[in-house]
Write an enzyme that holds these catalytic residues in place. Structure first.
Site, PDB file in Angstrom:
ATOM      1  N   ARG A   1     -21.938 -51.240   4.887  1.00 25.46           N
ATOM      2  CA  ARG A   1     -21.494 -51.559   3.510  1.00 25.46           C
ATOM      3  C   ARG A   1     -20.776 -50.402   2.815  1.00 25.46           C
ATOM      4  O   ARG A   1     -20.680 -50.355   1.588  1.00 25.46           O
ATOM      5  CB  ARG A   1     -22.656 -52.039   2.635  1.00 25.46           C
TER       6      ARG A   1
ATOM      7  N   LYS B   1      -5.967 -48.093  -0.130  1.00 23.16           N
ATOM      8  CA  LYS B   1      -5.753 -49.428   0.447  1.00 23.16           C
ATOM      9  C   LYS B   1      -6.069 -49.317   1.928  1.00 23.16           C
ATOM     10  O   LYS B   1      -5.432 -48.549   2.654  1.00 23.16           O
ATOM     11  CB  LYS B   1      -4.301 -49.889   0.284  1.00 23.16           C
TER      12      LYS B   1
ATOM     13  N   GLU C   1       9.701 -45.072   2.618  1.00 28.95           N
ATOM     14  CA  GLU C   1       8.702 -45.058   1.534  1.00 28.95           C
ATOM     15  C   GLU C   1       9.052 -43.968   0.514  1.00 28.95           C
ATOM     16  O   GLU C   1       8.823 -44.123  -0.694  1.00 28.95           O
ATOM     17  CB  GLU C   1       7.289 -44.820   2.092  1.00 28.95           C
TER      18      GLU C   1
ATOM     19  N   LYS D   1       2.924 -41.245  -5.860  1.00 28.12           N
ATOM     20  CA  LYS D   1       1.951 -42.232  -5.370  1.00 28.12           C
ATOM     21  C   LYS D   1       0.611 -42.064  -6.088  1.00 28.12           C
ATOM     22  O   LYS D   1       0.010 -43.041  -6.533  1.00 28.12           O
ATOM     23  CB  LYS D   1       1.773 -42.098  -3.856  1.00 28.12           C
TER      24      LYS D   1
ATOM     25  N   GLU E   1      -4.617 -52.544  -8.209  1.00 25.36           N
ATOM     26  CA  GLU E   1      -3.416 -53.367  -8.324  1.00 25.36           C
ATOM     27  C   GLU E   1      -3.596 -54.575  -9.238  1.00 25.36           C
ATOM     28  O   GLU E   1      -3.272 -55.703  -8.884  1.00 25.36           O
ATOM     29  CB  GLU E   1      -2.957 -53.816  -6.921  1.00 25.36           C
TER      30      GLU E   1
ATOM     31  N   ARG F   1       0.469 -50.996 -10.078  1.00 28.80           N
ATOM     32  CA  ARG F   1       0.417 -50.482  -8.697  1.00 28.80           C
ATOM     33  C   ARG F   1       1.363 -51.297  -7.809  1.00 28.80           C
ATOM     34  O   ARG F   1       1.899 -50.792  -6.824  1.00 28.80           O
ATOM     35  CB  ARG F   1      -1.014 -50.521  -8.136  1.00 28.80           C
TER      36      ARG F   1
ATOM     37  N   ASN G   1       5.119 -51.735  -4.184  1.00 26.73           N
ATOM     38  CA  ASN G   1       5.502 -52.782  -3.239  1.00 26.73           C
ATOM     39  C   ASN G   1       7.011 -53.041  -3.257  1.00 26.73           C
ATOM     40  O   ASN G   1       7.483 -53.987  -2.623  1.00 26.73           O
ATOM     41  CB  ASN G   1       4.742 -54.066  -3.587  1.00 26.73           C
TER      42      ASN G   1
ATOM     43  N   HIS H   1       8.711 -54.383  -0.234  1.00 30.16           N
ATOM     44  CA  HIS H   1       7.688 -54.868   0.688  1.00 30.16           C
ATOM     45  C   HIS H   1       7.569 -56.386   0.719  1.00 30.16           C
ATOM     46  O   HIS H   1       7.012 -56.937   1.668  1.00 30.16           O
ATOM     47  CB  HIS H   1       6.322 -54.261   0.337  1.00 30.16           C
TER      48      HIS H   1
ATOM     49  N   HIS I   1       7.522 -57.090   4.368  1.00 31.36           N
ATOM     50  CA  HIS I   1       6.367 -57.579   5.134  1.00 31.36           C
ATOM     51  C   HIS I   1       6.697 -58.888   5.849  1.00 31.36           C
ATOM     52  O   HIS I   1       6.253 -59.123   6.980  1.00 31.36           O
ATOM     53  CB  HIS I   1       5.166 -57.790   4.205  1.00 31.36           C
TER      54      HIS I   1
ATOM     55  N   HIS J   1       7.400 -50.402  10.162  1.00 29.56           N
ATOM     56  CA  HIS J   1       7.134 -50.745   8.755  1.00 29.56           C
ATOM     57  C   HIS J   1       8.252 -50.235   7.843  1.00 29.56           C
ATOM     58  O   HIS J   1       8.810 -50.989   7.035  1.00 29.56           O
ATOM     59  CB  HIS J   1       5.777 -50.159   8.361  1.00 29.56           C
TER      60      HIS J   1
HETATM   61  N1  NAD Z   1      -2.607 -48.094   2.951  1.00 29.96           N
HETATM   62  C1  NAD Z   1      -1.418 -47.914   2.401  1.00 29.96           C
HETATM   63  O1  NAD Z   1      -1.284 -47.633   1.191  1.00 29.96           O
HETATM   64  C2  NAD Z   1      -0.195 -48.007   3.255  1.00 29.96           C
HETATM   65  C3  NAD Z   1       1.021 -47.498   2.782  1.00 29.96           C
HETATM   66  C4  NAD Z   1       2.138 -47.559   3.620  1.00 29.96           C
HETATM   67  C5  NAD Z   1       2.020 -48.098   4.891  1.00 29.96           C
HETATM   68  N2  NAD Z   1       0.809 -48.562   5.315  1.00 29.96           N
HETATM   69  C6  NAD Z   1       0.655 -49.054   6.696  1.00 29.96           C
HETATM   70  O2  NAD Z   1       0.878 -47.948   7.562  1.00 29.96           O
HETATM   71  C7  NAD Z   1       1.316 -48.428   8.817  1.00 29.96           C
HETATM   72  C8  NAD Z   1       2.520 -47.630   9.275  1.00 29.96           C
HETATM   73  O3  NAD Z   1       2.132 -46.286   9.393  1.00 29.96           O
HETATM   74  P1  NAD Z   1       2.907 -45.283  10.353  1.00 29.96           P
HETATM   75  O4  NAD Z   1       4.350 -45.466  10.149  1.00 29.96           O
HETATM   76  O5  NAD Z   1       2.295 -43.971  10.155  1.00 29.96           O
HETATM   77  O6  NAD Z   1       2.601 -45.902  11.786  1.00 29.96           O
HETATM   78  P2  NAD Z   1       1.586 -45.511  12.970  1.00 29.96           P
HETATM   79  O7  NAD Z   1       0.264 -45.166  12.467  1.00 29.96           O
HETATM   80  O8  NAD Z   1       1.682 -46.606  13.958  1.00 29.96           O
HETATM   81  O9  NAD Z   1       2.248 -44.189  13.570  1.00 29.96           O
HETATM   82  C9  NAD Z   1       3.518 -44.272  14.126  1.00 29.96           C
HETATM   83  C10 NAD Z   1       3.543 -43.773  15.581  1.00 29.96           C
HETATM   84  O10 NAD Z   1       3.534 -42.367  15.586  1.00 29.96           O
HETATM   85  C11 NAD Z   1       2.525 -41.867  16.441  1.00 29.96           C
HETATM   86  N3  NAD Z   1       2.116 -40.589  15.853  1.00 29.96           N
HETATM   87  C12 NAD Z   1       1.410 -40.399  14.727  1.00 29.96           C
HETATM   88  N4  NAD Z   1       1.403 -39.102  14.389  1.00 29.96           N
HETATM   89  C13 NAD Z   1       2.094 -38.451  15.333  1.00 29.96           C
HETATM   90  C14 NAD Z   1       2.460 -37.102  15.526  1.00 29.96           C
HETATM   91  N5  NAD Z   1       2.183 -36.156  14.623  1.00 29.96           N
HETATM   92  N6  NAD Z   1       3.146 -36.773  16.637  1.00 29.96           N
HETATM   93  C15 NAD Z   1       3.510 -37.734  17.542  1.00 29.96           C
HETATM   94  N7  NAD Z   1       3.227 -39.038  17.391  1.00 29.96           N
HETATM   95  C16 NAD Z   1       2.535 -39.390  16.298  1.00 29.96           C
HETATM   96  C17 NAD Z   1       1.493 -42.945  16.482  1.00 29.96           C
HETATM   97  O11 NAD Z   1       0.734 -42.880  17.646  1.00 29.96           O
HETATM   98  C18 NAD Z   1       2.366 -44.198  16.420  1.00 29.96           C
HETATM   99  O12 NAD Z   1       2.807 -44.521  17.716  1.00 29.96           O
HETATM  100  C19 NAD Z   1       1.610 -49.903   8.647  1.00 29.96           C
HETATM  101  O13 NAD Z   1       0.541 -50.623   9.182  1.00 29.96           O
HETATM  102  C20 NAD Z   1       1.668 -50.073   7.144  1.00 29.96           C
HETATM  103  O14 NAD Z   1       1.305 -51.390   6.761  1.00 29.96           O
HETATM  104  C21 NAD Z   1      -0.283 -48.531   4.531  1.00 29.96           C
HETATM  105  O1  LIG Z   2      -0.338 -48.351  -2.011  1.00 32.32           O
HETATM  106  C1  LIG Z   2       0.233 -49.374  -2.364  1.00 32.32           C
HETATM  107  O2  LIG Z   2      -0.177 -50.049  -3.324  1.00 32.32           O
HETATM  108  C2  LIG Z   2       1.425 -49.858  -1.650  1.00 32.32           C
HETATM  109  O3  LIG Z   2       1.912 -50.948  -1.918  1.00 32.32           O
HETATM  110  C3  LIG Z   2       2.024 -48.954  -0.624  1.00 32.32           C
HETATM  111  C4  LIG Z   2       2.800 -49.679   0.458  1.00 32.32           C
HETATM  112  O4  LIG Z   2       3.734 -48.739   0.968  1.00 32.32           O
HETATM  113  C5  LIG Z   2       1.946 -50.121   1.631  1.00 32.32           C
HETATM  114  O5  LIG Z   2       2.753 -50.603   2.670  1.00 32.32           O
HETATM  115  C6  LIG Z   2       0.802 -51.075   1.322  1.00 32.32           C
HETATM  116  O6  LIG Z   2      -0.060 -51.164   2.428  1.00 32.32           O
HETATM  117  C7  LIG Z   2       1.278 -52.468   1.009  1.00 32.32           C
HETATM  118  O7  LIG Z   2       0.227 -53.098   0.402  1.00 32.32           O
HETATM  119  P1  LIG Z   2      -0.004 -54.663   0.406  1.00 32.32           P
HETATM  120  O8  LIG Z   2      -1.072 -54.828  -0.609  1.00 32.32           O
HETATM  121  O9  LIG Z   2       1.285 -55.319   0.016  1.00 32.32           O
HETATM  122  O10 LIG Z   2      -0.420 -55.041   1.784  1.00 32.32           O
HETATM  123 ZN    ZN Z   3       4.622 -49.510   2.816  1.00 32.94          ZN
END
Ligand code: NAD
Ligand SMILES: O=C(O)C(=O)C[C@@H](O)[C@H](O)[C@H](O)COP(=O)(O)O
Ligand code: ZN
Length: 364
Positions: A121, A143, A185, A227, A237, A241, A245, A248, A252, A264
């Site tokens: 939890r 998130k 981003e 951010k 959100e 917030r 997006n 996005h 998405h 992405h």
């Molecule tokens: N939670 C949030 O607020 C938020 C915001 C933006 C994006 N996201 C999510 O994040 C994801 C995309 O993240 P990403 O672009 O980091 O992708 P990812 O985590 O898949 O990383 C990209 C690639 O780079 C490799 N990698 C990572 N660090 C490395 C390094 N230092 N050296 C060599 N290789 C490395 C990984 O193994 C992977 O193959 C998506 O799922 C997206 O929806 C979430």
């Molecule tokens: O942090 C946030 O809020 C964002 O929207 C950041 C985005 O870059 C990110 O891809 C996020 O995961 C998208 O959120 P979602 O709620 O649309 O899935």
């Molecule tokens: Zn994003």
């Protein structure tokens, strides 16, 4: 080392920006929590590069330390990977006082964060982002979650980390295409909040792309500031917030329809071009500014259009977006570069289809 604060309703934490991992242990010690064990979650690309160093550093606490590795890529940001992570946590004896360490890109951060949000939890976690995208965006703001049946981030929770530790040196091993994806981003941050930052990204492009340390650090810090400010004002959100997006809503949809063959950030880039067209259709976003956005995305090597999709198919997908309530689509749009707002249900289907048409490669 540089420090920034994130101050949300549920948690106050720091973002530390450094050039190595030397201050990680002192930073964790500074949290003043007696963690019972450490569980470092990373994908199979990041594990051989950085997991050992982190495990060795954490071993200094004298408590059990474990590594958990999952297969890389968005395709694996799903329930079966989560199951394997939960299984590893149980087998390795994680309890309510354990610390999960999300090491890697946004995929690792979102999944390890979701494991932390749900295991027993909810337990503590920290973010050690190693992609440009995760250093400026996904590691901040809490998130967490996974995709389900291809629907982006459709299962998840808000769960803030205890700490975000950015080591910019990890970008040296990042593949070029992944660096470029992160730039989407960053350009988004400038578009929604800061026209001067947009100028900076135009002016400093060559030094950014050459990974010039000074410029890269200023850029990462400015994006982290934007951010964290947005997140601090609206953690879950309820309102603004959703400006984060920008790009996005269509992005998405494209990510899913392309079956995650595009990154992405690439999909967000195309989504931002569509959002700029919608902004022009609705709010009079000046065409010259839309053109500046397109030129900047292009200059950084980001795509402007998507092959092999129809505007209709993307339109249908928009209704699965989390900002959609009932049948009312919401878009983050811009009045000007650096000045964004939320548009709720005012755009017509014809306007949306027209904007989407312009980012369909076949139909241009
Ligand atoms: N939670 C949030 O607020 C938020 C915001 C933006 C994006 N996201 C999510 O994040 C994801 C995309 O993240 P990403 O672009 O980091 O992708 P990812 O985590 O898949 O990383 C990209 C690639 O780079 C490799 N990698 C990572 N660090 C490395 C390094 N230092 N050296 C060599 N290789 C490395 C990984 O193994 C992977 O193959 C998506 O799922 C997206 O929806 C979430
Ligand atoms: O942090 C946030 O809020 C964002 O929207 C950041 C985005 O870059 C990110 O891809 C996020 O995961 C998208 O959120 P979602 O709620 O649309 O899935
Ligand atoms: Zn994003």
């Amino acid at each position: 080392m540089q420090r920034l604060d994130v101050e949300t309703k549920s948690k106050h934490y720091e973002i530390l920006v450094d050039q190595d991992f030397l201050d990680l242990v002192p930073a964790i010690r500074g949290l003043d929590k007696d963690f019972s064990s450490y569980h470092v979650v990373s994908d199979d690309n990041v594990t051989p590069l950085y997991q050992r160093e982190i495990l060795d550093a954490l071993a200094g606490f004298g408590k059990p330390v474990h590594g958990v590795t999952f297969p890389h890529g968005e395709k694996n940001k799903n329930l079966s990977t989560m199951e394997a992570i939960y299984q590893a946590l149980i087998e390795n004896g994680a309890d309510r006082k354990s610390l999960i360490v999300a090491l890697g890109g946004g995929v690792a951060g979102d999944m390890a964060g979701y494991a932390a949000a749900t295991y027993m939890r909810g337990i503590a976690y920290i973010q050690i982002p190693t992609t440009l995208l995760s250093q400026v965006d996904s590691s901040i703001g809490g998130k967490t979650g996974i995709d389900f049946n291809g629907y982006k981030n459709i299962i998840g929770a808000f769960h803030q980390p205890e700490l975000v530790y950015i080591n910019t040196a990890t970008l040296k091993t990042l593949p070029r295409g992944e660096f470029t994806s992160g730039m989407a981003e960053i350009i988004k941050h400038a578009m929604i909040k800061d026209a001067a930052y947009f100028d900076f990204l135009e002016l400093e492009r060559e030094r950014v792309q050459a990974l010039d340390h000074e410029v890269l650090t200023s850029m990462i810090l400015r994006s982290c500031e934007i951010k964290s400010q947005v997140v601090s004002e609206d953690e879950t959100e309820k309102g603004n917030r959703a400006l984060l997006n920008f790009g996005h809503t269509a992005g998405h949809a494209i990510e899913r329809l392309m079956d995650f063959r595009m990154l992405h950030g690439e999909c967000v880039s195309i989504g931002m071009v569509a959002a700029a067209r919608l902004s022009a259709a609705e709010g009079g976003f000046p065409p010259a500014e839309a053109e500046r956005l397109v030129r900047l995305l292009e200059a950084y090597g980001l795509p402007l259009a998507v092959p092999d999709l129809s505007a209709e198919s993307v339109y249908e997908e928009l209704f699965h977006d989390k900002k959609t309530m009932g049948n009312t689509l919401t878009f983050a749009l811009c009045r000007r570069i650096g000045d964004s707002y939320l548009s709720k249900g005012t755009l017509t289907k014809a306007q949306i289809l027209e904007a989407l048409d312009q980012v369909m490669e076949r139909e241009r």
